[in-house]
Every structure is written in C-alpha cells, then in structure tokens.
Scaffold this motif. Structure first.
Motif, PDB file in Angstrom:
ATOM      1  N   LEU A  17     -25.275 -36.918  17.881  1.00  0.00           N
ATOM      2  CA  LEU A  17     -24.768 -35.820  17.691  1.00  0.00           C
ATOM      3  C   LEU A  17     -23.178 -35.728  18.187  1.00  0.00           C
ATOM      4  O   LEU A  17     -23.068 -36.479  19.082  1.00  0.00           O
ATOM      5  CB  LEU A  17     -25.519 -34.491  18.394  1.00  0.00           C
ATOM      6  N   ARG A  18     -22.670 -34.808  17.446  1.00  0.00           N
ATOM      7  CA  ARG A  18     -21.066 -34.572  17.896  1.00  0.00           C
ATOM      8  C   ARG A  18     -20.826 -33.068  18.160  1.00  0.00           C
ATOM      9  O   ARG A  18     -21.019 -32.330  17.469  1.00  0.00           O
ATOM     10  CB  ARG A  18     -20.202 -34.957  16.968  1.00  0.00           C
ATOM     11  N   LEU A  19     -20.499 -33.111  19.414  1.00  0.00           N
ATOM     12  CA  LEU A  19     -20.147 -31.408  19.907  1.00  0.00           C
ATOM     13  C   LEU A  19     -18.713 -31.306  19.648  1.00  0.00           C
ATOM     14  O   LEU A  19     -17.843 -32.335  19.877  1.00  0.00           O
ATOM     15  CB  LEU A  19     -20.702 -31.364  21.424  1.00  0.00           C
ATOM     16  N   SER A  20     -18.416 -30.145  19.571  1.00  0.00           N
ATOM     17  CA  SER A  20     -16.994 -29.819  19.488  1.00  0.00           C
ATOM     18  C   SER A  20     -16.725 -28.472  20.418  1.00  0.00           C
ATOM     19  O   SER A  20     -17.618 -27.845  20.641  1.00  0.00           O
ATOM     20  CB  SER A  20     -16.420 -29.234  18.068  1.00  0.00           C
ATOM     21  N   CYS A  51     -14.932 -35.993  31.118  1.00  0.00           N
ATOM     22  CA  CYS A  51     -13.609 -35.258  30.972  1.00  0.00           C
ATOM     23  C   CYS A  51     -12.600 -36.000  30.270  1.00  0.00           C
ATOM     24  O   CYS A  51     -12.560 -37.186  30.467  1.00  0.00           O
ATOM     25  CB  CYS A  51     -13.198 -34.684  32.147  1.00  0.00           C
ATOM     26  N   ILE A  52     -11.472 -35.312  29.881  1.00  0.00           N
ATOM     27  CA  ILE A  52     -10.272 -36.173  29.114  1.00  0.00           C
ATOM     28  C   ILE A  52      -9.187 -35.405  29.683  1.00  0.00           C
ATOM     29  O   ILE A  52      -9.247 -34.244  29.849  1.00  0.00           O
ATOM     30  CB  ILE A  52     -10.529 -35.970  27.799  1.00  0.00           C
ATOM     31  N   PHE A  69     -22.000 -41.979  25.330  1.00  0.00           N
ATOM     32  CA  PHE A  69     -21.011 -40.630  24.751  1.00  0.00           C
ATOM     33  C   PHE A  69     -19.708 -41.030  24.787  1.00  0.00           C
ATOM     34  O   PHE A  69     -19.081 -41.879  25.621  1.00  0.00           O
ATOM     35  CB  PHE A  69     -21.157 -39.602  25.805  1.00  0.00           C
ATOM     36  N   ALA A  70     -18.921 -40.505  24.034  1.00  0.00           N
ATOM     37  CA  ALA A  70     -17.433 -40.674  23.792  1.00  0.00           C
ATOM     38  C   ALA A  70     -16.611 -39.352  23.833  1.00  0.00           C
ATOM     39  O   ALA A  70     -17.127 -38.610  22.633  1.00  0.00           O
ATOM     40  CB  ALA A  70     -17.082 -41.697  22.791  1.00  0.00           C
ATOM     41  N   ILE A  71     -15.708 -39.116  24.620  1.00  0.00           N
ATOM     42  CA  ILE A  71     -14.944 -38.009  24.665  1.00  0.00           C
ATOM     43  C   ILE A  71     -13.731 -38.125  23.968  1.00  0.00           C
ATOM     44  O   ILE A  71     -12.985 -39.330  24.091  1.00  0.00           O
ATOM     45  CB  ILE A  71     -14.633 -37.161  25.828  1.00  0.00           C
ATOM     46  N   ASN A  78      -6.560 -28.175  18.950  1.00  0.00           N
ATOM     47  CA  ASN A  78      -6.867 -27.551  20.028  1.00  0.00           C
ATOM     48  C   ASN A  78      -8.483 -27.901  20.140  1.00  0.00           C
ATOM     49  O   ASN A  78      -9.104 -26.734  20.875  1.00  0.00           O
ATOM     50  CB  ASN A  78      -6.629 -25.904  20.134  1.00  0.00           C
ATOM     51  N   THR A  79      -9.005 -28.812  20.109  1.00  0.00           N
ATOM     52  CA  THR A  79     -10.266 -29.055  20.032  1.00  0.00           C
ATOM     53  C   THR A  79     -10.479 -30.461  20.709  1.00  0.00           C
ATOM     54  O   THR A  79      -9.836 -31.420  20.647  1.00  0.00           O
ATOM     55  CB  THR A  79     -10.819 -29.313  18.569  1.00  0.00           C
ATOM     56  N   VAL A  80     -11.726 -30.420  21.420  1.00  0.00           N
ATOM     57  CA  VAL A  80     -12.074 -31.549  22.437  1.00  0.00           C
ATOM     58  C   VAL A  80     -13.607 -31.869  21.612  1.00  0.00           C
ATOM     59  O   VAL A  80     -14.449 -30.980  21.470  1.00  0.00           O
ATOM     60  CB  VAL A  80     -12.319 -31.543  23.645  1.00  0.00           C
ATOM     61  N   TYR A  81     -13.836 -33.140  21.518  1.00  0.00           N
ATOM     62  CA  TYR A  81     -14.973 -33.746  20.814  1.00  0.00           C
ATOM     63  C   TYR A  81     -15.814 -34.326  21.876  1.00  0.00           C
ATOM     64  O   TYR A  81     -15.531 -35.228  22.721  1.00  0.00           O
ATOM     65  CB  TYR A  81     -14.934 -34.548  19.599  1.00  0.00           C
ATOM     66  N   LEU A  82     -17.126 -34.414  21.709  1.00  0.00           N
ATOM     67  CA  LEU A  82     -17.864 -35.396  22.469  1.00  0.00           C
ATOM     68  C   LEU A  82     -19.021 -35.908  21.456  1.00  0.00           C
ATOM     69  O   LEU A  82     -19.793 -35.350  21.270  1.00  0.00           O
ATOM     70  CB  LEU A  82     -18.899 -34.673  23.613  1.00  0.00           C
ATOM     71  N   GLN A  83     -18.938 -37.139  21.064  1.00  0.00           N
ATOM     72  CA  GLN A  83     -19.483 -38.120  20.386  1.00  0.00           C
ATOM     73  C   GLN A  83     -20.861 -38.550  21.219  1.00  0.00           C
ATOM     74  O   GLN A  83     -20.566 -39.189  22.108  1.00  0.00           O
ATOM     75  CB  GLN A  83     -18.828 -38.957  19.771  1.00  0.00           C
TER      76      GLN A  83
END
Length: 131
Positions: A17-20, A51-52, A69-71, A78-83
């Motif tokens: 899943l990819r979270l935004s 965190c990034i 997981f990859a951030i 203005n978006t951060v993702y979590l793959q």
C-alpha cells in the motif's frame, strides 16, 4: 495546521500500500518541517515508524519497518508518502502523519522515533493486513 492522511485499506500479507499525507497551514512552509509516520495498533500505544527531515530529506525507520517501508516527500505538493511493501498482519494499525517536533534517537543500535507534544496530527488512515 491540517494533515490529511489517506491510502489505507485491506491487503493480504505480502501485499503493498502507499499512504499519502497532504499538509497545509504550517507557519514556515512545508519544506521546513520534518514529517513523521506513526501507527497505533488495537490495544497498543502509538509508535513512530518513519520520518523524513526538512532540507536534505534524510530518512529514518524503526526496525519494525526497515527494509519494507519507504518514506518520501514531494515539497511541490506538500505531500509525504509511505510506500509499504511486504506487509504483515502485525502492520495492522491506524497510521498517522505528523509534522514538526519529531525526535529520532539511536541507542544500543535501536532507533526510536517520538513526537513532542500533541500538535499537528492528522486524522489517521486504517491499514488492515489479513488473509
């Protein structure tokens, strides 16, 4: 400040899943804040997982998700993702994003991500990993 997390759902073990997390209203601009992902499983306390940073965009992961997981961040959006890959049933939780006041501590080779204070939390998105 508003943080809108999305992308959760139900997935089988081993799935992805990819979270935004879309962020608005930060006083000094999105580019200047570290963004973190935390999660809270049923009956457990909320835990930081990734965190990034602002600036060079250094990334950090706790052992529970490292390698799976990859951030990343897109400052123009203005978006951060979590793959999230190779998901496990123990990844089932509500996932939250947060901005600023994020501490990363390395002690005895264990990395911990914590949040100071209760400001700047999104509403969370539910991830369920189940067959």
């Amino acid at each position: 400040v508003q943080l809108q997390a999305s992308g959760g759902g139900t997935v089988q073990p081993g799935g992805s899943l990819r979270l935004s997390c879309v962020v608005s209203g930060l006083r000094f601009g999105f580019n200047n804040y570290a963004i973190g992902w935390f999660r809270q499983a049923p009956g457990r306390e909320r835990e930081g997982i990734s965190c990034i940073t602002a600036g060079d965009g250094s990334t950090y992961y706790t052992n529970s998700v490292k390698g799976r997981f990859a951030i990343s961040r897109d400052n123009a959006k203005n978006t951060v993702y979590l793959q999230m890959n190779s998901l496990k049933p123990e990844d089932t939780a509500v996932y939250y994003c947060t901005a600023d006041d994020i501490d990363v501590t390395l002690r005895n080779s264990i990395l911990t991500i914590t949040k100071k204070g209760d400001d700047n939390w999104g509403q969370g998105t539910l991830v369920t990993v189940s067959s």
